[in-house]
Design a protein around this motif. Structure first.
Motif, mmCIF file in Angstrom:
data_model
loop_
_atom_site.group_PDB
_atom_site.id
_atom_site.type_symbol
_atom_site.label_atom_id
_atom_site.label_comp_id
_atom_site.label_asym_id
_atom_site.label_seq_id
_atom_site.Cartn_x
_atom_site.Cartn_y
_atom_site.Cartn_z
ATOM 1 N N ALA A 21 0.673 -1.251 -0.099
ATOM 2 C CA ALA A 21 -0.083 -0.052 -0.156
ATOM 3 C C ALA A 21 0.927 1.422 -0.059
ATOM 4 O O ALA A 21 0.719 2.129 -0.741
ATOM 5 N N SER A 22 1.818 1.326 0.882
ATOM 6 C CA SER A 22 2.767 2.393 0.942
ATOM 7 C C SER A 22 3.514 2.447 -0.446
ATOM 8 O O SER A 22 3.820 3.702 -0.967
ATOM 9 N N PHE A 23 4.065 1.410 -1.114
ATOM 10 C CA PHE A 23 4.861 1.484 -2.267
ATOM 11 C C PHE A 23 4.042 1.896 -3.366
ATOM 12 O O PHE A 23 4.381 2.639 -4.339
ATOM 13 N N SER A 24 2.571 1.676 -3.203
ATOM 14 C CA SER A 24 1.708 1.967 -4.519
ATOM 15 C C SER A 24 1.290 3.505 -4.344
ATOM 16 O O SER A 24 1.064 4.250 -5.325
ATOM 17 N N VAL A 25 1.655 3.940 -3.217
ATOM 18 C CA VAL A 25 1.380 5.527 -3.130
ATOM 19 C C VAL A 25 2.461 6.118 -3.737
ATOM 20 O O VAL A 25 2.492 7.208 -4.641
ATOM 21 N N ASP A 26 3.683 5.759 -3.518
ATOM 22 C CA ASP A 26 4.860 6.064 -4.077
ATOM 23 C C ASP A 26 4.853 6.052 -5.804
ATOM 24 O O ASP A 26 5.092 6.794 -6.584
#
Length: 228
Positions: A21-26
């Motif tokens: 989820a955090s990587f998808s924001v990036d």
């Protein structure tokens, strides 16, 4: 499945979900932010490229570190790097600093290097019959998060009206921090020695190579003598 194994699997599943989820924001915003911060548009994708580049550089070191300190310490260190990366990226947007933003995405790359071992940790000391299922269960957390991540990016995009996109990187930091806290509940399993550990490695094959090489050289000399 024993209760301890089920708990371990849940922790790794949630860890994979939080990381993805955090990587998808990036993945959703970093190219756009790089384009806005960098006057030279040809370098706009450099911050996102650094995530993959740093992950490649640190993957091997992450494996060695976890081999010595355990999965728990490694996963917590990776999540701490992700938290720091999100906070640095937030500050970079506040200061309009491209170089600082690159530093933040590089730290997220370290998070990725450690997080990609979540699925492998699910197979540690697990019976062969359930290893594939455990790995698939952990990876399914990433599938769910790949849908959730862009939604979080959209929600955080306008979280701070004075600084567009900055709120999304605060979400990255929060997700990574939650992952670090989650990993506190992970228990390391005893390391199983490799089959060859503790045994003397036979050099018989080297002797055979030497004897064959000597025979070949001898044949070559005889062959040369025939032409003399």
């Amino acid at each position: 499945m024993p209760q301890t194994d089920r708990r371990r699997l849940v922790i790794l599943f949630l860890g994979q979900l939080l990381f993805t989820a955090s990587f998808s924001v990036d993945l959703t915003l970093t190219g756009i932010v790089g384009y806005q911060l960098m006057p030279n548009r040809t370098l706009a994708t450099l911050p996102y490229s650094l995530i993959t580049f740093v992950a490649c550089l640190t993957t091997f070191g992450a494996s060695i570190l976890m081999g010595r300190m355990g999965r728990k310490a490694g996963f917590m260190l990776g999540a701490a790097a992700g938290t720091l990366g999100g906070l640095i990226s937030f500050q970079a947007l506040t200061d309009r600093s491209f170089l600082l933003f690159c530093s933040g995405t590089a730290a997220v790359g370290m998070f990725q290097a450690f997080a990609q071992y979540y699925r492998l940790a699910a197979a540690d000391n697990a019976p062969e019959a359930v290893r594939a299922r455990n790995i698939a269960t952990v990876l399914s957390g990433g599938v769910i998060a790949s849908i959730l991540g862009p939604c979080l990016a959209y929600m955080g995009d306008g979280l701070i009206p004075t600084t567009p996109h900055a709120g999304a990187y605060l979400i990255v930091a929060i997700l990574a921090l939650l992952s670090a806290i989650l990993m506190l509940g992970l228990k390391d399993r005893p390391r199983q020695p490799l089959p060859h550990e503790g045994r003397n490695i036979s050099l018989h094959f080297l002797r055979r190579i030497h004897s064959r090489g000597t025979a070949v050289l001898s044949a070559c000399r005889d062959h040369q003598c025939c032409f003399l």
